[in-house]
Design a protein around this motif. Structure first.
Motif, PDB file in Angstrom:
ATOM      1  N   THR A  13      34.950  47.401  35.948  1.00  0.00           N
ATOM      2  CA  THR A  13      35.003  46.694  34.655  1.00  0.00           C
ATOM      3  C   THR A  13      34.493  47.547  33.493  1.00  0.00           C
ATOM      4  OG1 THR A  13      32.837  45.712  35.143  1.00  0.00           O
ATOM      5  CG2 THR A  13      34.789  44.414  35.730  1.00  0.00           C
ATOM      6  N   ILE A  18      39.264  49.554  31.872  1.00  0.00           N
ATOM      7  CA  ILE A  18      40.071  48.518  31.206  1.00  0.00           C
ATOM      8  C   ILE A  18      41.162  49.163  30.367  1.00  0.00           C
ATOM      9  CG2 ILE A  18      40.028  46.671  29.480  1.00  0.00           C
ATOM     10  CD1 ILE A  18      37.173  46.036  30.438  1.00  0.00           C
ATOM     11  N   GLY A  21      43.984  50.849  32.396  1.00  0.00           N
ATOM     12  CA  GLY A  21      44.834  49.967  33.185  1.00  0.00           C
ATOM     13  C   GLY A  21      44.395  49.856  34.633  1.00  0.00           C
ATOM     14  N   LEU A  23      41.743  48.384  35.878  1.00  0.00           N
ATOM     15  CA  LEU A  23      41.318  47.018  36.170  1.00  0.00           C
ATOM     16  C   LEU A  23      42.520  46.124  36.422  1.00  0.00           C
ATOM     17  CD1 LEU A  23      39.240  44.742  36.374  1.00  0.00           C
ATOM     18  CD2 LEU A  23      39.336  44.516  33.882  1.00  0.00           C
ATOM     19  N   THR A  24      43.539  46.241  35.585  1.00  0.00           N
ATOM     20  CA  THR A  24      44.744  45.414  35.742  1.00  0.00           C
ATOM     21  C   THR A  24      45.391  45.645  37.099  1.00  0.00           C
ATOM     22  OG1 THR A  24      45.146  45.528  33.358  1.00  0.00           O
ATOM     23  CG2 THR A  24      46.988  44.841  34.747  1.00  0.00           C
ATOM     24  N   LYS A  25      45.492  46.911  37.508  1.00  0.00           N
ATOM     25  CA  LYS A  25      46.097  47.234  38.814  1.00  0.00           C
ATOM     26  C   LYS A  25      45.283  46.644  39.959  1.00  0.00           C
ATOM     27  CE  LYS A  25      48.400  51.511  37.366  1.00  0.00           C
ATOM     28  NZ  LYS A  25      48.473  52.994  37.532  1.00  0.00           N
ATOM     29  N   VAL A  27      43.337  43.990  39.848  1.00  0.00           N
ATOM     30  CA  VAL A  27      43.509  42.532  39.854  1.00  0.00           C
ATOM     31  C   VAL A  27      44.858  42.169  40.466  1.00  0.00           C
ATOM     32  CG1 VAL A  27      43.762  40.476  38.411  1.00  0.00           C
ATOM     33  CG2 VAL A  27      41.963  42.143  37.902  1.00  0.00           C
ATOM     34  N   GLU A  28      45.908  42.896  40.104  1.00  0.00           N
ATOM     35  CA  GLU A  28      47.233  42.643  40.677  1.00  0.00           C
ATOM     36  C   GLU A  28      47.214  42.844  42.193  1.00  0.00           C
ATOM     37  OE1 GLU A  28      49.756  45.297  38.565  1.00  0.00           O
ATOM     38  OE2 GLU A  28      50.070  43.940  36.875  1.00  0.00           O
TER      39      GLU A  28
END
Length: 360
Positions: A13, A18, A21, A23-25, A27-28
């Motif tokens: 985090t 962030i 990208g 973090l996004t990966k 979470v996905e």
């Protein structure tokens, strides 16, 4: 089921993660990996691809449901620079071992993915496995590294379809034994001895009744029906002639042959067995002391999992055999091997394996 580590909710985090990208990966990946009833959904997806005529299931394998064979997707040519990097590492290893007066040789075992290309559709691309392996050995020779393709020492009359599990990427006991014969022939040539291999005798043959969980079939959620079995062929003397250490000889707990090899023999007959549980898990270092040897030499074999089915067959001929798996060790392999002070070192990898030394 997929034999990999699933994404957890322990996300990165930081501001940098962030913005990048990352973090996004994560979470996905977490949503995908932890989705409710994931295995059931994935199994349904595999079945759907199969019944709708998908040529390559999960973009990895051809499946012949009639015979139970799973064939890997065709490999492309390995880039020149990747082969050069692989050979360069072994040139450095050889140079380092030479400084300690330790001779070495590099062998490749024939991988199932390279030699089992049928049954598969006639229109699929040509697999480049044999060409990749030939190019690798040419480069090894050009760099002065003693090397052999173990497949060249296996008789042409042997049907490769008899050598491998239908649903796994490893060879079966018969195939492993053919590799053992060829390996001992090449080792004899290096050490200047005439060691007679253990015969493959019917009286020593036994098979487990358990269903087999092939590595490729697990990726396909065990949807491919097959007749694969874990089988064994070794003399009774194996039960008592070895003392094994997970490290150097004389250090730590002593283990027996049965502690290391054939753990699946103690499993309930209703449990699935795999190549690893059937033969041997991978260990960083196994030192095998042998009371009934043909040669008083100490050899080191640096290997991948193809060696697991026959490591005690080879060890039965030598006073001491050390099995090393660099995937589970740290530091310079030259230092590790030099500390063992062997008479000879043999690197034995399946011919699809081009990344075993990346960590160094």
């Amino acid at each position: 089921m997929e034999n990999r580590e699933l994404q957890t909710a322990n996300f990165s985090t930081s501001i940098q993660d962030i913005i990048s990208g990352k973090l996004t990966k994560e979470v996905e990946s977490y949503i995908s990996d932890q989705f409710a009833f994931r295995d059931d959904w994935m199994k349904t997806f595999v079945k759907f691809q199969s019944v709708t005529g998908k040529t390559v299931i999960k973009d990895q394998y051809y499946v012949d449901a009639r015979t139970g064979w799973i064939v890997s997707k065709a490999a492309e040519l390995v880039p020149e620079e990747e082969l050069d990097a692989f050979v360069d590492v072994f040139s450095k290893i050889q140079e380092g071992l030479s400084a300690h007066n330790i001779p070495m040789a590099f062998f490749t075992f024939p991988a199932k993915a390279t030699y089992i290309r049928k049954p598969s559709p006639s229109f699929v691309p040509e697999d480049m496995g044999i060409k990749n392996n030939a190019r690798l050995h040419e480069k090894l020779t050009a760099n002065g590294i003693d090397n052999t393709k173990i497949m060249d020492a296996i008789p042409k009359a042997v049907d490769v379809h008899d050598m491998y599990f239908k649903t796994d990427h490893h060879w079966n006991m018969f195939g492993a034994y053919q590799g053992y014969l060829a390996l001992m022939k090449t080792i004899n040539e290096r050490i200047g001895e005439k060691i007679e291999p253990i015969p493959f005798e019917e009286k020593n043959m036994s098979c487990l009744p358990n269903d087999f969980s092939g590595s490729w079939n697990k990726v396909l959620y065990l949807t491919v029906a097959n007749d694969d079995q874990i089988c064994y062929n070794y003399p009774e003397s194996f039960e008592n002639q070895f003392t094994v250490y997970m490290g150097k000889v004389g250090e730590g707990k002593e283990y027996t042959f049965n502690d290391i090899y054939g753990g699946a023999k103690n499993m309930d007959k209703n449990e699935f067995v795999s190549y690893a549980t059937g033969y041997s898990l991978d260990y960083a270092k196994l030192s095998i002391s042998n009371e009934d040897y043909d040669s008083d030499k100490h050899i080191v074999i640096v290997k991948d999992s193809y060696m697991n089915a026959i490591q005690f067959h080879v060890a039965s001929h030598f006073k001491q055999t050390t099995i090393v798996d660099l995937r589970y060790t740290k530091g310079d392999p030259v230092d590790l091997i030099a500390e063992l002070d062997p008479d000879y070192v043999f690197f034995a990898y399946n011919d699809r394996n081009f990344n075993v030394v990346e960590q160094y």
